[in-house]
Design a protein around this motif. Structure first.
Motif, PDB file in Angstrom:
ATOM      1  N   VAL A 110       0.850  -1.201   0.000  1.00  0.00           N
ATOM      2  CA  VAL A 110       0.000   0.000   0.000  1.00  0.00           C
ATOM      3  C   VAL A 110       0.885   1.250   0.000  1.00  0.00           C
ATOM      4  N   ASN A 114       0.915   3.891  -2.977  1.00  0.00           N
ATOM      5  CA  ASN A 114       0.588   5.271  -2.654  1.00  0.00           C
ATOM      6  C   ASN A 114       1.673   6.218  -3.177  1.00  0.00           C
ATOM      7  N   ASN A 115       2.936   5.845  -2.966  1.00  0.00           N
ATOM      8  CA  ASN A 115       4.034   6.654  -3.491  1.00  0.00           C
ATOM      9  C   ASN A 115       3.973   6.749  -5.009  1.00  0.00           C
ATOM     10  N   SER A 118       1.112   9.045  -6.018  1.00  0.00           N
ATOM     11  CA  SER A 118       1.435  10.433  -5.648  1.00  0.00           C
ATOM     12  C   SER A 118       2.510  11.014  -6.557  1.00  0.00           C
TER      13      SER A 118
END
Length: 160
Positions: A110, A114-115, A118
């Motif tokens: 996760v 997410n990185n 983003s």
């Protein structure tokens, strides 16, 4: 984009190693869990302070194209990444949960996704946003907004 691949592959590998090691340490020394959680909150507050005090970037350098190796080096030599990874596991890795390996794999996947999302969003809109914040007052306003969000996150980390 090969630099992004290098960064995110390295993120996943470093985070799996850190997570499995962290899981072993918190079983042996459960008190370290709270200490790292508090230190992580303080670190995010320090980042908030630095962001609130910063101004506009004044670089005139032309960007260079990065490659896979550059992405790997960026993560591996970034001490901030290690501290954030430790704080993340202190926040989300629970001692009483069942299978620590599965939980570590879930958290790190996760985190890495997410990185990736983003960073990709920042690459797409970052240049456009930069034009909006070229003045010192607009840069200060942006830093205030981002700094405020970081402060809220630090308080949440501390009390959760």
């Amino acid at each position: 984009m090969s630099d992004q691949a290098g960064y995110h592959v390295s993120t996943w590998l470093v985070t799996v190693a850190a997570g499995l090691g962290f899981a072993a340490v918190i079983h042996k020394y459960p008190g370290i869990f709270s200490t790292i959680k508090v230190l992580g909150s303080l670190y995010v507050l320090w980042l908030t302070w630095k962001l609130l005090r910063s101004g506009m970037s004044r670089t005139n350098q032309e960007p260079t194209v990065a490659n896979f190796r550059d992405g790997v080096v960026l993560l591996v030599l970034n001490p901030n990444a290690y501290f954030i990874i430790a704080a993340m596991f202190a926040q989300f890795l629970k001692i009483e949960s069942g299978d620590q390996v599965i939980l570590v794999l879930w958290i790190l996947t996760v985190f890495t996704l997410n990185n990736l999302i983003s960073f990709t969003a920042w690459i797409i809109v970052g240049d456009r946003l930069a034009t909006l914040f070229r003045s010192e007052s607009n840069a200060k306003m942006m830093n205030l907004g981002f700094g405020s969000l970081l402060a809220v996150i630090a308080v949440w980390m501390f009390f959760s």
